[in-house]
Write a protein that holds these residues in place. Structure first.
Motif, PDB file in Angstrom:
ATOM      1  N   HIS A  70      45.518  56.671  28.863  1.00  0.00           N
ATOM      2  CA  HIS A  70      44.398  56.125  28.050  1.00  0.00           C
ATOM      3  C   HIS A  70      45.005  55.999  26.686  1.00  0.00           C
ATOM      4  O   HIS A  70      44.821  57.133  25.958  1.00  0.00           O
ATOM      5  N   GLU A  71      45.438  55.042  26.131  1.00  0.00           N
ATOM      6  CA  GLU A  71      45.965  54.988  24.660  1.00  0.00           C
ATOM      7  C   GLU A  71      45.391  53.740  23.917  1.00  0.00           C
ATOM      8  O   GLU A  71      44.374  53.214  24.237  1.00  0.00           O
ATOM      9  N   TYR A  72      46.219  53.337  23.015  1.00  0.00           N
ATOM     10  CA  TYR A  72      45.824  52.199  22.169  1.00  0.00           C
ATOM     11  C   TYR A  72      46.915  51.454  21.889  1.00  0.00           C
ATOM     12  O   TYR A  72      48.246  51.850  22.023  1.00  0.00           O
ATOM     13  N   ALA A  73      46.647  50.234  21.456  1.00  0.00           N
ATOM     14  CA  ALA A  73      47.882  49.216  21.034  1.00  0.00           C
ATOM     15  C   ALA A  73      47.423  48.817  19.629  1.00  0.00           C
ATOM     16  O   ALA A  73      46.111  48.329  19.490  1.00  0.00           O
ATOM     17  N   LYS A 103      36.074  48.712  22.547  1.00  0.00           N
ATOM     18  CA  LYS A 103      37.596  48.366  22.926  1.00  0.00           C
ATOM     19  C   LYS A 103      38.370  48.558  21.984  1.00  0.00           C
ATOM     20  O   LYS A 103      39.605  48.426  21.822  1.00  0.00           O
ATOM     21  N   ARG A 104      37.680  48.307  20.775  1.00  0.00           N
ATOM     22  CA  ARG A 104      38.627  48.281  19.366  1.00  0.00           C
ATOM     23  C   ARG A 104      38.015  49.161  18.344  1.00  0.00           C
ATOM     24  O   ARG A 104      36.776  49.522  18.249  1.00  0.00           O
ATOM     25  N   PHE A 105      38.806  49.551  17.580  1.00  0.00           N
ATOM     26  CA  PHE A 105      38.412  50.005  16.209  1.00  0.00           C
ATOM     27  C   PHE A 105      39.543  49.556  15.087  1.00  0.00           C
ATOM     28  O   PHE A 105      40.642  49.207  15.326  1.00  0.00           O
ATOM     29  N   VAL A 106      38.927  49.610  13.792  1.00  0.00           N
ATOM     30  CA  VAL A 106      39.884  49.450  12.582  1.00  0.00           C
ATOM     31  C   VAL A 106      39.869  50.442  11.693  1.00  0.00           C
ATOM     32  O   VAL A 106      38.873  51.130  11.419  1.00  0.00           O
ATOM     33  N   LEU A 107      41.060  50.964  11.439  1.00  0.00           N
ATOM     34  CA  LEU A 107      41.409  52.040  10.446  1.00  0.00           C
ATOM     35  C   LEU A 107      41.845  51.446   9.243  1.00  0.00           C
ATOM     36  O   LEU A 107      42.308  50.328   9.028  1.00  0.00           O
ATOM     37  N   PHE A 108      41.557  52.161   7.874  1.00  0.00           N
ATOM     38  CA  PHE A 108      41.832  51.575   6.620  1.00  0.00           C
ATOM     39  C   PHE A 108      42.585  52.725   6.113  1.00  0.00           C
ATOM     40  O   PHE A 108      42.170  54.176   5.987  1.00  0.00           O
ATOM     41  N   LYS A 125      44.054  47.211  13.230  1.00  0.00           N
ATOM     42  CA  LYS A 125      43.181  47.101  14.377  1.00  0.00           C
ATOM     43  C   LYS A 125      43.725  47.447  15.780  1.00  0.00           C
ATOM     44  O   LYS A 125      44.734  47.143  16.069  1.00  0.00           O
ATOM     45  N   MET A 126      43.064  48.380  16.183  1.00  0.00           N
ATOM     46  CA  MET A 126      43.580  48.897  17.444  1.00  0.00           C
ATOM     47  C   MET A 126      42.668  48.461  18.643  1.00  0.00           C
ATOM     48  O   MET A 126      41.475  48.345  18.329  1.00  0.00           O
ATOM     49  N   LEU A 127      43.369  48.412  19.838  1.00  0.00           N
ATOM     50  CA  LEU A 127      42.831  47.998  21.113  1.00  0.00           C
ATOM     51  C   LEU A 127      42.930  49.132  22.093  1.00  0.00           C
ATOM     52  O   LEU A 127      44.343  49.429  22.262  1.00  0.00           O
ATOM     53  N   PRO A 160      36.126  49.068   1.505  1.00  0.00           N
ATOM     54  CA  PRO A 160      37.244  49.248   0.361  1.00  0.00           C
ATOM     55  C   PRO A 160      37.461  47.625   0.033  1.00  0.00           C
ATOM     56  O   PRO A 160      37.510  46.870   0.968  1.00  0.00           O
ATOM     57  N   GLU A 161      37.760  47.406  -1.222  1.00  0.00           N
ATOM     58  CA  GLU A 161      37.646  46.138  -1.606  1.00  0.00           C
ATOM     59  C   GLU A 161      39.109  45.431  -0.915  1.00  0.00           C
ATOM     60  O   GLU A 161      39.161  44.054  -0.916  1.00  0.00           O
ATOM     61  N   GLN A 162      40.010  46.061  -0.756  1.00  0.00           N
ATOM     62  CA  GLN A 162      41.358  45.528   0.068  1.00  0.00           C
ATOM     63  C   GLN A 162      40.870  45.088   1.524  1.00  0.00           C
ATOM     64  O   GLN A 162      41.933  44.496   2.180  1.00  0.00           O
ATOM     65  N   ALA A 163      39.950  45.718   2.033  1.00  0.00           N
ATOM     66  CA  ALA A 163      39.676  45.404   3.579  1.00  0.00           C
ATOM     67  C   ALA A 163      39.327  43.992   3.895  1.00  0.00           C
ATOM     68  O   ALA A 163      38.530  43.368   3.123  1.00  0.00           O
ATOM     69  N   GLY A 164      39.893  43.622   5.024  1.00  0.00           N
ATOM     70  CA  GLY A 164      39.446  42.326   5.406  1.00  0.00           C
ATOM     71  C   GLY A 164      40.240  41.127   4.657  1.00  0.00           C
ATOM     72  O   GLY A 164      40.117  39.808   5.018  1.00  0.00           O
TER      73      GLY A 164
END
Length: 172
Positions: A70-73, A103-108, A125-127, A160-164
């Protein structure tokens, strides 16, 4: 299997905002002809932060074997370069959880030099991914619960201003 620096941290329930799970220095093999951290190795050090976050959120299951597949990609990455890191230079990485679903998350990540100046940012973005079935999957219950806790703790930080951002020639 390749041995990597995993920056293991125990889960205590206390959530810093932002998290600092990685402190390291620029290795000689990461330096390019310009005598600074090669652009590809910014992803190397940000991937250290990805693994540190993943191992922390899964603690005490901090190995692939313990997590039973059970990992992420990582399905998307964006890097901005704003400063330089020379060979041997110390750095830290601040990590902020921006968003999460089943199923997903976003790290900055903010890569900071030893003086605390911003050198780069990385948004990833991780899945959720099952190594046995080779398919996407929902987060394991403990991971989902902890992700929700981290997201709540990081919400006051704002976006954060750089996000997205994507890549464009026009000024933002």
């Amino acid at each position: 299997m390749l041995e990597t620096e995993t920056f293991l941290h125990d889960w205590t329930g206390q959530i810093a905002a932002p998290l600092v799970l990685v402190r390291n220095s620029v290795k000689p093999e990461w330096v390019d002809e310009y005598h600074h951290l090669n652009m590809a190795h910014y992803l190397t050090i940000c991937d250290q932060a990805n693994w540190a976050f993943w191992n922390w959120i899964n603690a005490p299951l901090q190995t692939i074997a313990a997590r039973q597949g059970h990992e992420y990609a990582i399905v998307e990455n964006h890097v901005t370069y704003t400063g330089e890191l020379a060979e041997g230079a110390g750095f830290s990485i601040e990590t902020q959880l921006l968003d999460v679903d089943a199923k997903r998350f976003v790290l900055f990540h903010r890569v900071l030099d030893a003086q605390g100046n911003l050198s780069a940012t990385n948004e990833a973005k991780m899945l959720g991914f099952n190594l046995d079935s080779r398919r996407a999957e929902a987060w394991q219950p403990q991971v989902a619960e902890r992700l929700a806790q981290v997201l709540a703790a990081h919400a006051p930080l704002g976006r954060p201003e750089q996000a997205g951002q994507g890549i464009a020639l026009s000024r933002r």
